[in-house]
Motif scaffolding. Structure first.
Motif, short mmCIF file in Angstrom:
data_model
loop_
_atom_site.label_atom_id
_atom_site.label_comp_id
_atom_site.label_asym_id
_atom_site.label_seq_id
_atom_site.Cartn_x
_atom_site.Cartn_y
_atom_site.Cartn_z
N LYS A 150 43.14 28.99 37.32
CA LYS A 150 43.73 29.08 36.18
C LYS A 150 43.37 30.51 35.68
CE LYS A 150 43.36 25.10 34.04
NZ LYS A 150 43.39 23.59 33.62
N TYR A 151 42.02 31.10 36.15
CA TYR A 151 41.85 32.21 35.09
C TYR A 151 42.46 33.54 35.61
CZ TYR A 151 37.43 29.08 33.66
OH TYR A 151 36.33 27.69 33.06
N VAL A 152 42.73 33.63 36.52
CA VAL A 152 42.85 34.29 36.80
C VAL A 152 44.63 34.69 36.75
CG1 VAL A 152 44.54 35.47 39.48
CG2 VAL A 152 41.85 34.81 39.05
N ASN A 153 45.46 33.51 36.06
CA ASN A 153 46.49 33.48 35.36
C ASN A 153 47.13 33.96 34.45
OD1 ASN A 153 48.79 32.52 37.31
ND2 ASN A 153 47.55 30.75 38.34
N VAL A 154 45.59 33.52 33.54
CA VAL A 154 46.07 33.58 32.31
C VAL A 154 45.30 35.36 32.04
CG1 VAL A 154 43.79 33.84 30.21
CG2 VAL A 154 44.92 31.89 31.33
N ILE A 155 44.65 35.67 33.09
CA ILE A 155 44.26 37.36 32.96
C ILE A 155 45.67 38.07 33.29
CG2 ILE A 155 43.40 39.27 33.98
CD1 ILE A 155 41.00 37.41 35.23
N ARG A 156 46.39 38.12 34.13
CA ARG A 156 48.06 38.65 35.02
C ARG A 156 48.70 38.57 33.63
NH1 ARG A 156 48.83 35.04 38.62
NH2 ARG A 156 48.26 36.35 40.05
N GLU A 157 48.57 37.20 32.96
CA GLU A 157 49.47 37.01 31.30
C GLU A 157 49.03 38.33 30.55
OE1 GLU A 157 49.60 32.92 31.28
OE2 GLU A 157 50.73 32.28 32.83
N CYS A 158 47.88 38.45 30.35
CA CYS A 158 47.41 39.21 29.54
C CYS A 158 47.53 40.85 29.34
CB CYS A 158 45.59 38.62 28.87
SG CYS A 158 45.68 37.21 28.29
N GLY A 159 48.37 40.69 30.75
CA GLY A 159 49.08 41.71 31.15
C GLY A 159 47.61 43.02 32.11
N ARG A 160 46.56 42.35 32.74
CA ARG A 160 45.55 43.07 33.23
C ARG A 160 45.79 43.13 35.05
NH1 ARG A 160 40.68 43.57 31.48
NH2 ARG A 160 41.38 43.71 28.96
N ASP A 161 45.50 43.47 35.92
CA ASP A 161 45.22 43.74 36.50
C ASP A 161 44.50 42.25 38.11
OD1 ASP A 161 46.59 44.09 39.74
OD2 ASP A 161 44.71 46.60 39.91
N VAL A 162 45.38 41.67 38.57
CA VAL A 162 44.22 40.78 39.41
C VAL A 162 44.26 41.14 40.94
CG1 VAL A 162 44.86 38.65 37.65
CG2 VAL A 162 46.03 39.26 39.44
N GLY A 163 44.41 42.44 41.20
CA GLY A 163 44.29 42.25 43.20
C GLY A 163 45.18 41.91 43.43
N THR A 164 45.37 42.92 44.70
CA THR A 164 46.78 42.22 45.78
C THR A 164 46.39 40.60 46.76
OG1 THR A 164 45.47 43.62 47.45
CG2 THR A 164 47.03 44.65 46.33
N ARG A 165 47.19 40.40 46.97
CA ARG A 165 46.96 39.09 48.00
C ARG A 165 47.22 39.53 48.65
NH1 ARG A 165 52.25 34.75 48.23
NH2 ARG A 165 51.63 33.93 49.85
N ARG A 166 45.88 38.51 50.02
CA ARG A 166 44.62 38.83 51.00
C ARG A 166 45.79 37.57 51.28
NH1 ARG A 166 38.99 39.83 49.16
NH2 ARG A 166 38.67 39.34 51.84
N GLU A 167 45.81 37.02 52.88
CA GLU A 167 46.03 36.12 54.01
C GLU A 167 44.85 36.87 54.64
OE1 GLU A 167 50.08 35.41 54.35
OE2 GLU A 167 50.05 34.11 52.01
N ASP A 168 44.33 37.15 55.38
CA ASP A 168 43.05 37.62 56.59
C ASP A 168 42.37 36.64 56.80
OD1 ASP A 168 41.38 37.62 54.65
OD2 ASP A 168 40.58 39.51 54.52
N TRP A 169 42.70 35.31 56.36
CA TRP A 169 41.93 34.66 56.60
C TRP A 169 42.32 33.76 58.29
CZ3 TRP A 169 36.72 33.08 56.05
CH2 TRP A 169 36.08 31.85 56.42
N GLU A 170 41.09 33.44 58.73
CA GLU A 170 41.68 33.03 61.00
C GLU A 170 39.93 31.89 60.75
OE1 GLU A 170 43.76 33.10 62.41
OE2 GLU A 170 45.15 34.51 61.05
N GLY A 171 40.34 30.71 60.48
CA GLY A 171 39.19 29.73 60.87
C GLY A 171 39.74 28.45 60.04
N GLY A 172 38.73 28.07 60.43
CA GLY A 172 38.11 26.29 59.65
C GLY A 172 37.55 27.07 58.20
N MET A 173 37.79 25.95 57.08
CA MET A 173 37.09 26.18 55.71
C MET A 173 35.53 25.41 56.05
SD MET A 173 39.78 25.04 53.74
CE MET A 173 40.22 23.82 54.66
N ASP A 174 34.72 24.55 56.69
CA ASP A 174 33.53 24.52 56.70
C ASP A 174 32.66 25.25 56.76
OD1 ASP A 174 31.77 22.13 55.95
OD2 ASP A 174 31.79 21.15 57.47
N CYS A 175 32.36 26.14 56.28
CA CYS A 175 31.23 27.33 56.75
C CYS A 175 30.92 28.81 55.50
CB CYS A 175 31.91 28.04 58.07
SG CYS A 175 33.26 29.24 57.68
N GLU A 176 29.94 28.71 55.03
CA GLU A 176 29.64 29.83 54.34
C GLU A 176 30.40 30.42 53.75
OE1 GLU A 176 26.71 29.11 52.34
OE2 GLU A 176 26.42 26.23 53.19
#
Length: 854
Positions: free
Chosen positions: A464-490
Motif C-alpha cells: 500500500k505504501y509503495v502504491n501511494v509513493i507511485r501515485e505521488c510521482g516517485r520512482d519505486v524501482g523495477t520489478r524483480r522475479e528472481d526468487w526460487e524456492g520456499g518461503m519459510d526461511c530467513e
C-alpha cells in the motif's frame, strides 16, 4: 462421420497357436523361453548335455509348431475386425494398450456389459494346471503395464472401479481368479501403486487447466517430475524383464520386483494422500455450482466498470458485497495443506525428503507474487490466490467524493478480514468467505499459510505504501522475479522486512517534508480545539443571532463569511491553512449521535464503521426532530486535505476531531450563555437594594445568583480540565512521538491513539457518563436561556413569588440531582477505568461543597 478403427497388427504364429489363452507374441516368447529353461534344467539334472540332443529338441519343437499351425489354418482372428476406438475403453484411456485384442461386439456399452465382458475374458483365460513359473511369467508382463495404468489380460479394471465416473479416485484393478493364490497375493500388494498412479495422472490433468492458479500448476509440474521417475523405473524393470539373464543369474521375478517398487509405492501413496486432501467433497463442491450462472453478470459488471459506466453502485457493491464463494482449492490454501501434511507426517523420514522440495517448488509463484507486491506495489493475481485483495472500483480520485475515505481502507485489504488500521479491533466480515465446513479453513487466497501469518500485515502495508509513493510521482524501482524456492526461511523474511522498512521511510519522508504533515496537524489542533486564539469567540459574537435559528434554515455561506472575517481580524494568531477550514452542519445532536454509536459498537474504537450505521439511522429520523435542532447544536468544522495527506488526516480521524470540537463548542456556548446571564444580572433591576434585606424577593434573587455561579463554575472547570489536563498534555506526547517516529504505521497509530485518548478522557466514550453529563449541561444551557424571564420577575419585586419559587426550584433540584449523579459516576470511573478523571473529581468537589453550604 466415419468411426476411426483400431490399428490392427498382422496375425502371428504365436497368436494363432495360443488363441485360447489370448497371449501376445511377446508373452509367447517369454513363456517359450521359460519352458525351454525348465527343460534344460531338467536335462542337466539327469546329466544330458549333449549338443545332438539339443538339436533334436529344437527340431521337435519346430515340428510341433508347424503341426499346430496346419491344424489351426484358416482366417486370422484379427482379419476383417472392424472394432473402433469407441468400443474399447481401455484403448481410449491408454493408447499403448493396442496389444490387447479387441473385445467381441456387443449391443450397448453399459457398465453391466463391460463387467460381463471382463468376467467372460477372465473365465476364458484359465490358468489352472499351469506351473507357478509359467503363471508368474505370464502375469509379470501384465503387471509392468498395469504400473503405468494400462490394463492387461490377466489384470483388468474392476467392474466397481470408480475411475470412469471419477478419474480423480484412481483405477482399481483385479487379478485373474485362476492365478495361484500366492502369486495373486503378491500382485494385490502392488496394485495400489497403479491406483495411485492413475489418480495422480488424473489430478495433473484436472489441475493443469486455466483457472486453477499458478500454485496448482507448479504442484502439477512437481508431480510430473515424480511420475516421470516412476515411469523411468518401470521402463528399466521392463528392460530387465525382456533381457536374457546372464548364466547363473535369475531373471526378473515377482519377488525381485517388490524391493524395486517399494520406494515408488511409498512415494505415490504419500502423494495420493496429499492430492486427496486438495480435492473438494462433492457436497461442498456443489455449493459453487452457481458460479456459472453469475458469469454473464460478472462479466457485464466488469466491462461497465472499465468503461466508467458503473457509477457509485459498483463501488458500493465492491465494498459491501456478499461473501465470496468457497471455490476451488488454490493459492495459499494449497500451500497451507501441504505445510500441515508435512508437519503431521514429520516422523516419517520419507516425508521431509519428498515434501520439502515439493513445497519449495509450488511456493515459488506465490513467493514471487508476494515480493512483487511488497517491493513494487503490483498485484498480479488473476485467480485470487494471494491473501491481499484489490478493489478495482476504487481510485485516488474517489477520495474527493467519498466521505469515509474508502481508498485507503478498502482498496487493498486482507482476504481473511484481519484488521490492519489503527483503531480497528474486530475482524471485517464484508466480503470475507466462510470457512470450509469440513476443515474450518478459509478457502483459496483467504487462507494464509501459518509461517506467513505474522508477516501478512507488513506485506499488505508495504504494498500500500509503495502504491501511494507511485501515485505521488516517485520512482519505486523495477520489478524483480528472481526468487526460487520456499518461503519459510530467513532470506525470504529479510526481503519482506527490507521492503516494508524501505516503503515506510520513503513515504514518511514524503509526508513530513513534502506535504508538511506536522504544520497541518498543528493547524488542526488550533482550529478544532479552540486554543491559542480568540477567533471563535469573535465568530460567536458575530453570528449568535443566526446560530439560534433551526439548522435547516440557516445560511451556511453567510456563516462561512463571518468565520473568515473573524479569522482575518488582527492579533488573532490564526496561522496558515485557514482556507482549508469550512463550516458544516451535522444532522443530529452531539450526544444523541454518540449514544447511538456507543450502542451499536460498544465504544468509539470502530467509529468509522459506526458512522456508516449512523448515516443510515439519520435518514430515518423524523422531520420534527430535525426542525428542533438549532444551528448552534449542529455546527461543526470540516478540514480539506488532499492525497496523500488524507491517509493520515483521514475522514475517520477528522470525525474524531469534530467530536472533540463539538464537545468544546457546547461548553463554550454554555459558558457564553451563562456569562451573558451574569451581564444581565449586573443591571440595576438586579442590584437595587430591597426595602427589607430578609425579604423573600432578596432570598430568591440570591438563590438565582448562586445557582448561576455554580453552573458557570462547573462549565469552566470542565473546560479547563479538557483543555489543560487532557488536550494539551496529550498533544505534547504526540509531538514527542512524532519526532521519534520511523514508520508510517507507527505515525498512524500514534495519531489515532492520541485522538482516542482525548475522547475517552473527555467522557465521550461511556454511555453512562454521556447521559448524566449531557443532562447536566442541558440543564445549564436551558437555565441560561431563561435569563430574560428571570430579569422580568426581578423587576416585579414581591409579585408572584410562589410562581417564581416553583419555577426556580425545578431548575435547582434538577441541577443538584444531576450534579450528584455525575459526581458519583465520575468517582466510579476514576477509580476503575479512567484514572485521568480524578483531577476533574477534585476540581468539581469544591463546587459541590459550595452547593451544600448554600
Amino acid at each position: 462421420m466415419a468411426t476411426p478403427y483400431t490399428p490392427l497388427r498382422p496375425a502371428s504364429r504365436a497368436t494363432r497357436r495360443h488363441k485360447n489363452l489370448g497371449l501376445s507374441a511377446k508373452q509367447l516368447n517369454k513363456v517359450t523361453s521359460t519352458i525351454a529353461s525348465a527343460r534344460r534344467g531338467l536335462r542337466e539334472a539327469h546329466g544330458q548335455h549333449d549338443d545332438e540332443d539339443d538339436d533334436d529338441l529344437r527340431e521337435e519343437e519346430r515340428d510341433e509348431i508347424e503341426r499346430e499351425e496346419a491344424a489351426t489354418a484358416g482366417p486370422s482372428r484379427w482379419a476383417g475386425a472392424e472394432t473402433s476406438f469407441a468400443a474399447e475403453p481401455s484403448f481410449l484411456q491408454a493408447p499403448l494398450n493396442s496389444r490387447v485384442p479387441p473385445p467381441p461386439a456387443f449391443d450397448s456399452p453399459t457398465a453391466n456389459t463391460k463387467g460381463k465382458y471382463r468376467d467372460e475374458t477372465q473365465d476364458a483365460t484359465n490358468l489352472k494346471g499351469l506351473s507357478l513359473e509359467l503363471q508368474e511369467a505370464m502375469v509379470l508382463e501384465d503387471l509392468l503395464y498395469v504400473m503405468l495404468g494400462i490394463e492387461g489380460m490377466l489384470i483388468r479394471y474392476s467392474p466397481e472401479s470408480p475411475h470412469v465416473d471419477d478419474p480423480l479416485a484412481g483405477a482399481v484393478f483385479l487379478c485373474n481368479d485362476t492365478l495361484d493364490p500366492s502369486i495373486r497375493d503378491l500382485i494385490m500388494r502392488l496394485l495400489p501403486i497403479a491406483t495411485h498412479y492413475t489418480a495422480l495422472q488424473a489430478f495433473i490433468a484436472a489441475k493443469s487447466i486455466e483457472g486453477c492458479g499458478f500454485v496448482n500448476h507448479a504442484l502439477c509440474g512437481a508431480l510430473r517430475s515424480v511420475l516421470q521417475e516412476h515411469i523411468t523405473l518401470v521402463t528399466r524393470l521392463e528392460n530387465a524383464f525382456l533381457s536374457t539373464p546372464r548364466p547363473g543369474e535369475p531373471g526378473l521375478t515377482l519377488h525381485s520386483l517388490m524391493p524395486h517398487l517399494e520406494p515408488s509405492a511409498r512415494t505415490l501413496a504419500l502423494l495420493y494422500t496429499l492430492t486427496s486432501s486438495l480435492l473438494l467433497d462433492p457436497a461442498s463442491a456443489g455449493s459453487s455450482s452457481s458460479d456459472e450462472e453469475s458469469d454473464v453478470d460478472s462479466e457485464e459488471e466488469r466491462r461497465n466498470a472499465e468503461l466508467g459506466l458503473g457509477g457509485i453502485g459498483n463501488v458500493i457493491k465492491g465494498l459491501g458485497g456478499d461473501p465470496e464463494e468457497e471455490g476451488e482449492v488454490l493459492g495459499g490454501e494449497v500451500i497451507a495443506i501441504v505445510w500441515d501434511c508435512m508437519r503431521r507426517m514429520a516422523g516419517d523420514p520419507l516425508t521431509p525428503a519428498l515434501l520439502n522440495p515439493l513445497l519449495a517448488r509450488l511456493s515459488t509463484p506465490y513467493a514471487r507474487t508476494l515480493l512483487v507486491w511488497a517491493e513494487c506495489g503490483l498485484l498480479t493475481d488473476p485467480d485470487n490466490e494471494f491473501f491481499v485483495r484489490s478493489q478495482p472500483y476504487l481510485a485516488p480520485s474517489f477520495l474527493e467524493r467519498d466521505y469515509t475515505d474508502e481508498y485507503w481502507d478498502r482498496r487493498y485489504t486482507l482476504r481473511d478480514g484481519t484488521p490492519t488500521e489503527p483503531g480497528q479491533k474486530e475482524k471485517m466480515t464484508t466480503g470475507v468467505p466462510l470457512p470450509r465446513a469440513n476443515t474450518g479453513r478459509l478457502p483459496g487466497g483467504a487462507c494464509v499459510p501459518e509461517f506467513l501469518d505474522r508477516w501478512k500485515r507488513k506485506v499488505l502495508l508495504a504494498g500500500k505504501y509503495v502504491n501511494v509513493i507511485r501515485e505521488c510521482g516517485r520512482d519505486v524501482g523495477t520489478r524483480r522475479e528472481d526468487w526460487e524456492g520456499g518461503m519459510d526461511c530467513e532470506p525470504f523474511y529479510k526481503r519482506i522486512e527490507d521492503a516494508y522498512q524501505h516503503a515506510n521511510r520513503t513515504l514518511l519522508m514524503l509526508l513530513v517534508e513534502d506535504q508538511q504533515l506536522i504544520p497541518r496537524l498543528r493547524s488542526l489542533k488550533r482550529y478544532f480545539f479552540l486554543s491559542q486564539s480568540g477567533f471563535f469567540s469573535h465568530f460567536l459574537d458575530l453570528s449568535m443571532s443566526d446560530l439560534k435559528k433551526p439548522s435547516r434554515t440557516v445560511s451556511l455561506p453567510k456563516l462561512q463569511a463571518l468565520l473568515e472575517v473573524a479569522m482575518n481580524l488582527p492579533d488573532e494568531g490564526v496561522g496558515g491553512f485557514r482556507e482549508d477550514v469550512k463550516l458544516t452542519m451535522a444532522r443530529e445532536g452531539l450526544y444523541d449521535w454518540l449514544l447511538k454509536v456507543v450502542a451499536v459498537s460498544g465504544d468509539l474504537g470502530s467509529i468509522g464503521g459506526s458512522a456508516v450505521h449512523s448515516e443510515k439511522d439519520k435518514e430515518k429520523d423524523s422531520k420534527d426532530k430535525k426542525d428542533r435542532l438549532i444551528a448552534m447544536d449542529a455546527l461543526t468544522l470540516d478540514y480539506a486535505v488532499t492525497f496523500p495527506l488524507s491517509l493520515v488526516i483521514s475522514r475517520k480521524t477528522l470525525l474524531r476531531y469534530q467530536l472533540l470540537f463539538r464537545f468544546l463548542l457546547h461548553l463554550k456556548v454554555t459558558e457564553h450563555a451563562l456569562l451573558g446571564m451574569w451581564t444581565d444580572q449586573l443591571q440595576p433591576v438586579w442590584r437595587s437594594l430591597p426595602l427589607v434585606e430578609a425579604s423573600e424577593h432578596e432570598a430568591w434573587r440570591r438563590r438565582v445568583f448562586n445557582l448561576r455561579a455554580r453552573m458557570l463554575a462547573f462549565v469552566q472547570q470542565v473546560m479547563a480540565y479538557a483543555t489543560t489536563e487532557v488536550l494539551e498534555p496529550n498533544w505534547r506526547k504526540l509531538e514527542a512521538s512524532l519526532d521519534k517516529v520511523s514508520t508510517v504505521d507507527q505515525l498512524l497509530k500514534d495519531h489515532v491513539d492520541f485522538l482516542d485518548t482525548c475522547l475517552k478522557e473527555c467522557m465521550l466514550t461511556s454511555s453512562k457518563l454521556l447521559k448524566v453529563y449531557s443532562r447536566l449541561l442541558l440543564t445549564c444551557s436551558t437555565f441560561a436561556n431563561y435569563s430574560s424571564n428571570f430579569s422580568k420577575w426581578a423587576a416585579k419585586g414581591e409579585q408572584d413569588m410562589q410562581k417564581r419559587w416553583e419555577f426556580f426550584q425545578k431548575f435547582e433540584a434538577n441541577y443538584n440531582h444531576s450534579f450528584q449523579v455525575c459526581m458519583d459516576c465520575l468517582q466510579f470511573y476514576a477509580s476503575s477505568e479512567n484514572t485521568a478523571l480524578l483531577s476533574l473529581v477534585v476540581r468539581l468537589g469544591n463546587n459541590g461543597a459550595r452547593s451544600q453550604g448554600s
